[in-house]
Design a protein around this motif. Structure first.
Motif, PDB file in Angstrom:
ATOM      1  N   SER A  48     -14.345 -55.640  29.183  1.00 32.26           N
ATOM      2  CA  SER A  48     -15.561 -55.782  29.977  1.00 32.26           C
ATOM      3  C   SER A  48     -15.584 -54.839  31.182  1.00 32.26           C
ATOM      4  O   SER A  48     -16.517 -54.859  31.968  1.00 32.26           O
ATOM      5  CB  SER A  48     -15.698 -57.231  30.453  1.00 32.26           C
ATOM      6  OG  SER A  48     -14.589 -57.537  31.276  1.00 32.26           O
ATOM      7  N   ALA A  49     -14.554 -54.017  31.321  1.00 26.69           N
ATOM      8  CA  ALA A  49     -14.446 -53.157  32.504  1.00 26.69           C
ATOM      9  C   ALA A  49     -15.340 -51.923  32.395  1.00 26.69           C
ATOM     10  O   ALA A  49     -15.679 -51.476  31.300  1.00 26.69           O
ATOM     11  CB  ALA A  49     -12.993 -52.721  32.694  1.00 26.69           C
ATOM     12  N   THR A  50     -15.759 -51.418  33.549  1.00 22.61           N
ATOM     13  CA  THR A  50     -16.478 -50.150  33.634  1.00 22.61           C
ATOM     14  C   THR A  50     -15.769 -49.281  34.661  1.00 22.61           C
ATOM     15  O   THR A  50     -15.462 -49.757  35.759  1.00 22.61           O
ATOM     16  CB  THR A  50     -17.924 -50.375  34.108  1.00 22.61           C
ATOM     17  OG1 THR A  50     -18.503 -51.399  33.317  1.00 22.61           O
ATOM     18  CG2 THR A  50     -18.735 -49.093  34.018  1.00 22.61           C
ATOM     19  N   VAL A  51     -15.501 -48.046  34.322  1.00 21.20           N
ATOM     20  CA  VAL A  51     -14.883 -47.130  35.277  1.00 21.20           C
ATOM     21  C   VAL A  51     -15.982 -46.335  35.956  1.00 21.20           C
ATOM     22  O   VAL A  51     -16.880 -45.806  35.286  1.00 21.20           O
ATOM     23  CB  VAL A  51     -13.873 -46.198  34.569  1.00 21.20           C
ATOM     24  CG1 VAL A  51     -13.323 -45.172  35.572  1.00 21.20           C
ATOM     25  CG2 VAL A  51     -12.734 -47.015  33.968  1.00 21.20           C
ATOM     26  N   VAL A  52     -15.939 -46.311  37.273  1.00 19.10           N
ATOM     27  CA  VAL A  52     -16.964 -45.631  38.060  1.00 19.10           C
ATOM     28  C   VAL A  52     -16.312 -44.473  38.805  1.00 19.10           C
ATOM     29  O   VAL A  52     -15.286 -44.649  39.456  1.00 19.10           O
ATOM     30  CB  VAL A  52     -17.588 -46.616  39.076  1.00 19.10           C
ATOM     31  CG1 VAL A  52     -18.666 -45.915  39.891  1.00 19.10           C
ATOM     32  CG2 VAL A  52     -18.129 -47.839  38.371  1.00 19.10           C
ATOM     33  N   ASP A  53     -16.898 -43.286  38.727  1.00 13.52           N
ATOM     34  CA  ASP A  53     -16.358 -42.119  39.422  1.00 13.52           C
ATOM     35  C   ASP A  53     -17.493 -41.371  40.120  1.00 13.52           C
ATOM     36  O   ASP A  53     -18.304 -40.720  39.465  1.00 13.52           O
ATOM     37  CB  ASP A  53     -15.646 -41.206  38.417  1.00 13.52           C
ATOM     38  CG  ASP A  53     -14.982 -40.024  39.122  1.00 13.52           C
ATOM     39  OD1 ASP A  53     -15.159 -39.880  40.358  1.00 13.52           O
ATOM     40  OD2 ASP A  53     -14.269 -39.258  38.449  1.00 13.52           O
ATOM     41  N   SER A  54     -17.561 -41.497  41.436  1.00 11.18           N
ATOM     42  CA  SER A  54     -18.612 -40.773  42.138  1.00 11.18           C
ATOM     43  C   SER A  54     -18.008 -39.759  43.100  1.00 11.18           C
ATOM     44  O   SER A  54     -18.548 -39.516  44.174  1.00 11.18           O
ATOM     45  CB  SER A  54     -19.562 -41.730  42.849  1.00 11.18           C
ATOM     46  OG  SER A  54     -18.827 -42.663  43.588  1.00 11.18           O
ATOM     47  N   ARG A  55     -16.855 -39.202  42.717  1.00 11.90           N
ATOM     48  CA  ARG A  55     -16.243 -38.190  43.573  1.00 11.90           C
ATOM     49  C   ARG A  55     -17.091 -36.917  43.585  1.00 11.90           C
ATOM     50  O   ARG A  55     -17.103 -36.185  44.550  1.00 11.90           O
ATOM     51  CB  ARG A  55     -14.824 -37.891  43.082  1.00 11.90           C
ATOM     52  CG  ARG A  55     -13.874 -39.046  43.392  1.00 11.90           C
ATOM     53  CD  ARG A  55     -12.531 -38.839  42.761  1.00 11.90           C
ATOM     54  NE  ARG A  55     -12.628 -38.780  41.298  1.00 11.90           N
ATOM     55  CZ  ARG A  55     -11.591 -38.589  40.508  1.00 11.90           C
ATOM     56  NH1 ARG A  55     -10.393 -38.431  41.002  1.00 11.90           N
ATOM     57  NH2 ARG A  55     -11.748 -38.556  39.205  1.00 11.90           N
ATOM     58  N   ALA A  57     -20.724 -35.970  43.605  1.00 13.55           N
ATOM     59  CA  ALA A  57     -22.127 -36.305  43.798  1.00 13.55           C
ATOM     60  C   ALA A  57     -22.588 -37.533  43.013  1.00 13.55           C
ATOM     61  O   ALA A  57     -22.506 -38.650  43.509  1.00 13.55           O
ATOM     62  CB  ALA A  57     -23.014 -35.098  43.495  1.00 13.55           C
ATOM     63  N   GLN A  58     -23.041 -37.341  41.762  1.00 17.21           N
ATOM     64  CA  GLN A  58     -23.616 -38.429  40.980  1.00 17.21           C
ATOM     65  C   GLN A  58     -22.521 -39.314  40.391  1.00 17.21           C
ATOM     66  O   GLN A  58     -21.547 -38.815  39.834  1.00 17.21           O
ATOM     67  CB  GLN A  58     -24.437 -37.833  39.820  1.00 17.21           C
ATOM     68  CG  GLN A  58     -25.779 -37.302  40.239  1.00 17.21           C
ATOM     69  CD  GLN A  58     -26.654 -38.362  40.884  1.00 17.21           C
ATOM     70  OE1 GLN A  58     -26.794 -39.461  40.344  1.00 17.21           O
ATOM     71  NE2 GLN A  58     -27.201 -38.085  42.055  1.00 17.21           N
ATOM     72  N   PRO A  59     -22.676 -40.623  40.545  1.00 15.27           N
ATOM     73  CA  PRO A  59     -21.683 -41.496  39.913  1.00 15.27           C
ATOM     74  C   PRO A  59     -21.709 -41.398  38.384  1.00 15.27           C
ATOM     75  O   PRO A  59     -22.783 -41.296  37.793  1.00 15.27           O
ATOM     76  CB  PRO A  59     -22.075 -42.896  40.375  1.00 15.27           C
ATOM     77  CG  PRO A  59     -23.451 -42.789  40.884  1.00 15.27           C
ATOM     78  CD  PRO A  59     -23.697 -41.363  41.272  1.00 15.27           C
ATOM     79  N   VAL A  60     -20.507 -41.403  37.817  1.00 10.76           N
ATOM     80  CA  VAL A  60     -20.382 -41.407  36.355  1.00 10.76           C
ATOM     81  C   VAL A  60     -19.805 -42.750  35.945  1.00 10.76           C
ATOM     82  O   VAL A  60     -18.816 -43.202  36.518  1.00 10.76           O
ATOM     83  CB  VAL A  60     -19.457 -40.258  35.885  1.00 10.76           C
ATOM     84  CG1 VAL A  60     -19.285 -40.304  34.369  1.00 10.76           C
ATOM     85  CG2 VAL A  60     -19.989 -38.919  36.339  1.00 10.76           C
ATOM     86  N   PHE A  61     -20.451 -43.408  35.003  1.00  7.24           N
ATOM     87  CA  PHE A  61     -19.974 -44.707  34.538  1.00  7.24           C
ATOM     88  C   PHE A  61     -19.374 -44.568  33.148  1.00  7.24           C
ATOM     89  O   PHE A  61     -19.989 -43.953  32.273  1.00  7.24           O
ATOM     90  CB  PHE A  61     -21.132 -45.718  34.503  1.00  7.24           C
ATOM     91  CG  PHE A  61     -21.852 -45.813  35.819  1.00  7.24           C
ATOM     92  CD1 PHE A  61     -21.186 -46.250  36.955  1.00  7.24           C
ATOM     93  CD2 PHE A  61     -23.193 -45.457  35.925  1.00  7.24           C
ATOM     94  CE1 PHE A  61     -21.854 -46.336  38.177  1.00  7.24           C
ATOM     95  CE2 PHE A  61     -23.852 -45.539  37.140  1.00  7.24           C
ATOM     96  CZ  PHE A  61     -23.191 -45.980  38.274  1.00  7.24           C
ATOM     97  N   THR A  62     -18.187 -45.107  32.969  1.00  7.26           N
ATOM     98  CA  THR A  62     -17.537 -45.044  31.661  1.00  7.26           C
ATOM     99  C   THR A  62     -17.182 -46.453  31.218  1.00  7.26           C
ATOM    100  O   THR A  62     -16.649 -47.240  32.020  1.00  7.26           O
ATOM    101  CB  THR A  62     -16.245 -44.200  31.727  1.00  7.26           C
ATOM    102  OG1 THR A  62     -16.522 -43.038  32.509  1.00  7.26           O
ATOM    103  CG2 THR A  62     -15.765 -43.794  30.348  1.00  7.26           C
ATOM    104  N   ASP A  63     -17.461 -46.747  29.998  1.00  6.48           N
ATOM    105  CA  ASP A  63     -17.167 -48.076  29.464  1.00  6.48           C
ATOM    106  C   ASP A  63     -15.669 -48.229  29.226  1.00  6.48           C
ATOM    107  O   ASP A  63     -14.998 -47.294  28.808  1.00  6.48           O
ATOM    108  CB  ASP A  63     -17.937 -48.246  28.144  1.00  6.48           C
ATOM    109  CG  ASP A  63     -17.557 -49.544  27.446  1.00  6.48           C
ATOM    110  OD1 ASP A  63     -17.413 -50.561  28.155  1.00  6.48           O
ATOM    111  OD2 ASP A  63     -17.388 -49.527  26.208  1.00  6.48           O
ATOM    112  N   GLY A  64     -15.162 -49.412  29.512  1.00  2.36           N
ATOM    113  CA  GLY A  64     -13.785 -49.740  29.145  1.00  2.36           C
ATOM    114  C   GLY A  64     -12.782 -49.491  30.255  1.00  2.36           C
ATOM    115  O   GLY A  64     -13.109 -48.878  31.269  1.00  2.36           O
TER     116      GLY A  64
END
Lengths: 108, 405
Positions: A48-55, A57-64
């Motif tokens: 159910s986790a989502t990895v978030v990376d907004s280093r 500019a735009q945040p990137v969401f990755t499943d898992g």
């Protein structure tokens, strides 16, 4: 006083049994009474986790989860203890109560 | 060596642990304690030749080291306030048990179960034993830089995880003492049967260090039966050290040893400790039983007079405490003397020890005695392959080559 993170490790995504839940409640009450309790909570499975990376500019969401492992964290306690020997005792009791392995790690 | 060098060496041996331990408690920091103790000893080497040895060298060293630590703290406070916080842990734990000696705190901290075993060994030798990092690295055939990292990492964990500088909780004490004894026994065994190929088969420097550390722990916990037992076991084993290696560097088995070469003083001391434990009338732990077995071995001038039935009885007692395959293997060796090699071999076969050199060496000896030379030769070959000890390898090769047929 120092704070420690007690991560509950498991290979089985199933929920705690009624017996385990009852033992965890007893342990939590005791920790509150003894002044060790800071926080506790269970986690949904890693799927159910989502990895978030907004280093960038735009945040990137990755499943898992960010890393797939056989064993994963299914819950946690944050406890307060004067030193590692006291924290080890809490972790030993906690491991017995939730019937799982615990990784004990100090906060900085 | 001049007289003064000898004095300094002796003071180092006697006072190092106390200086480090006292400073560690006062400063709440193992790292600084170790560094300042080393600096204080360096100052002693510089100053004592001109000034003479102070009347109380230990107190002089502690004061000197403490002064150096305070100076350093002042400098660091000026640089960064945060440092001071890290150095002066406000809640350094108070003694948790009844025994109040800084050196005991130091031992328990270095042997803490949250540290990896190899880190415990290295830290104990450095902090309590006063061996230098290069000495410890040489002892375990590890690169100096790697050994230094191992010790640094352990000290960092002690600080970050807040491993307490104190005697454990009373109900944790027996398990924690056992942990300390495991560390001491591993140091001793590495000296007595070095597992490192290319090293001397028996290393008196390490066994002596282990005995010295165990003497210290015994002095601090005189009523603990297992501490006494381990000290007795080490003394009775170390007493045979010189007789255990031949002039050509080959290990000499118990039945071939020149018993005149045993150290009578150590044996007498070991026997006295074993008697003391027997008189206590408490159920003995594993070290006390092992010490008693070695007391029987060292009780006779001639191996033919050895009381094997008593040795087997002691092993029976040990098996009840610890039914591990290695204990059962050692019991079988004694059984061979009492009931013959057939009975012993039946007990040895099937033990899950095929990766252990002593298992194959024992099988080889038993098969040899039963005249089964071909099987014995195979077992010797396997033991030679697995043994990392040069003296033992030499012994096994000679035994194999003596086989008939």
């Amino acid at each position: 006083m120092a704070q420690y993170l007690m991560s509950v490790l498991t290979e089985d995504p199933g929920l705690a049994t009624d017996d385990e839940m009852a033992a965890i409640d007893v342990f939590n009450d005791k920790m509150r009474a003894d002044g060790h309790w800071v926080f506790a909570g269970g986690l949904a499975s890693p799927g159910s986790a989502t990895v978030v990376d907004s280093r960038d500019a735009q945040p990137v969401f990755t499943d898992g989860p960010y890393v797939e492992t056989k064993e994963f964290v299914i819950g946690l306690w944050i406890v307060e203890a004067p030193h590692l020997d006291a924290a080890l005792r809490l972790a030993a009791e906690g491991s017995k109560a939730c019937n799982r392995r615990i990784e004990l790690r100090p906060f900085l | 060596m001049t007289g003064l060098d000898e004095v300094i060496t002796q003071v180092h041996r006697e006072e190092w642990a106390r200086v480090v331990a006292t400073l560690a408690r006062r400063l709440g920091d193992l790292d600084i304690a170790e560094e300042m103790a080393a600096e204080a000893f360096a100052t002693a080497v510089e100053r004592w030749p001109a000034d003479g040895v102070p009347p109380n060298p230990g107190a002089w060293l502690t004061t000197t080291a403490h002064r150096k630590a305070v100076d350093r703290l002042r400098r660091e406070v000026k640089r960064e306030d945060k440092h001071r916080e890290a150095l002066m842990l406000a809640d350094t734990p108070q003694p948790l048990g009844a025994i109040d000696d800084d050196r005991l705190r130091l031992v328990f901290t270095c042997c803490h179960p949250a540290l990896a075993m190899e880190a415990r060994i290295a830290l104990t030798l450095r902090m309590v034993g006063g061996l230098t990092v290069p000495e410890i690295a040489r002892a375990f055939l590890v690169e100096e830089a790697a050994m230094s990292r191992r010790i640094t990492r352990a000290k960092e964990k002690i600080k970050a995880a807040r491993i307490p500088y104190g005697v454990p909780f009373r109900d944790d004490l027996p398990a924690r003492v056992t942990g300390v004894l495991t560390v001491l026994y591993l140091i001793f065994n590495e000296g007595y049967l070095s597992s490192t190929p290319g090293k001397d088969p028996v290393r008196g420097d390490l066994t002596a260090e282990a005995v010295r550390l165990t003497r210290l722990v015994h002095a601090l916990l005189p009523a603990d039966g297992e501490v006494t037992g381990l000290l007795a076991l080490m003394l009775l084993t170390d007493a045979r050290r010189t007789a255990r290696v031949s002039a050509t560097g080959e290990l000499v088995s118990l039945d071939e040893q020149d018993r005149g070469g045993w150290d009578g003083t150590l044996i007498a001391e070991g026997h006295a400790l074993v008697r003391e434990r027997l008189a206590a009338g408490e159920a003995p732990g594993r070290y006390q039983i092992l010490a008693a077995i070695n007391a029987v071995h060292t009780d006779t001038r001639d191996i033919r007079d050895t009381d094997w039935s008593q040795i087997v009885a002691l092993y029976d007692q040990l098996v009840r405490l610890d039914p591990s395959p290695i204990v059962r293997l050692n019991r079988a060796i004694a059984v061979a003397e009492l009931d013959g090699p057939q009975v012993a071999l039946a007990e040895v076969e099937g033990l899950p020890l095929s990766a252990y050199h002593a298992f194959h060496a024992t099988r080889a000896e038993l098969l040899r005695r039963m005249g089964r030379s071909a099987e014995a030769r195979e077992a010797y070959a396997r033991a030679i392959e697995l043994s990392g000890n040069s003296g033992e390898t030499a012994y096994l090769i000679r035994r194999r080559d003596q086989l008939a047929g």
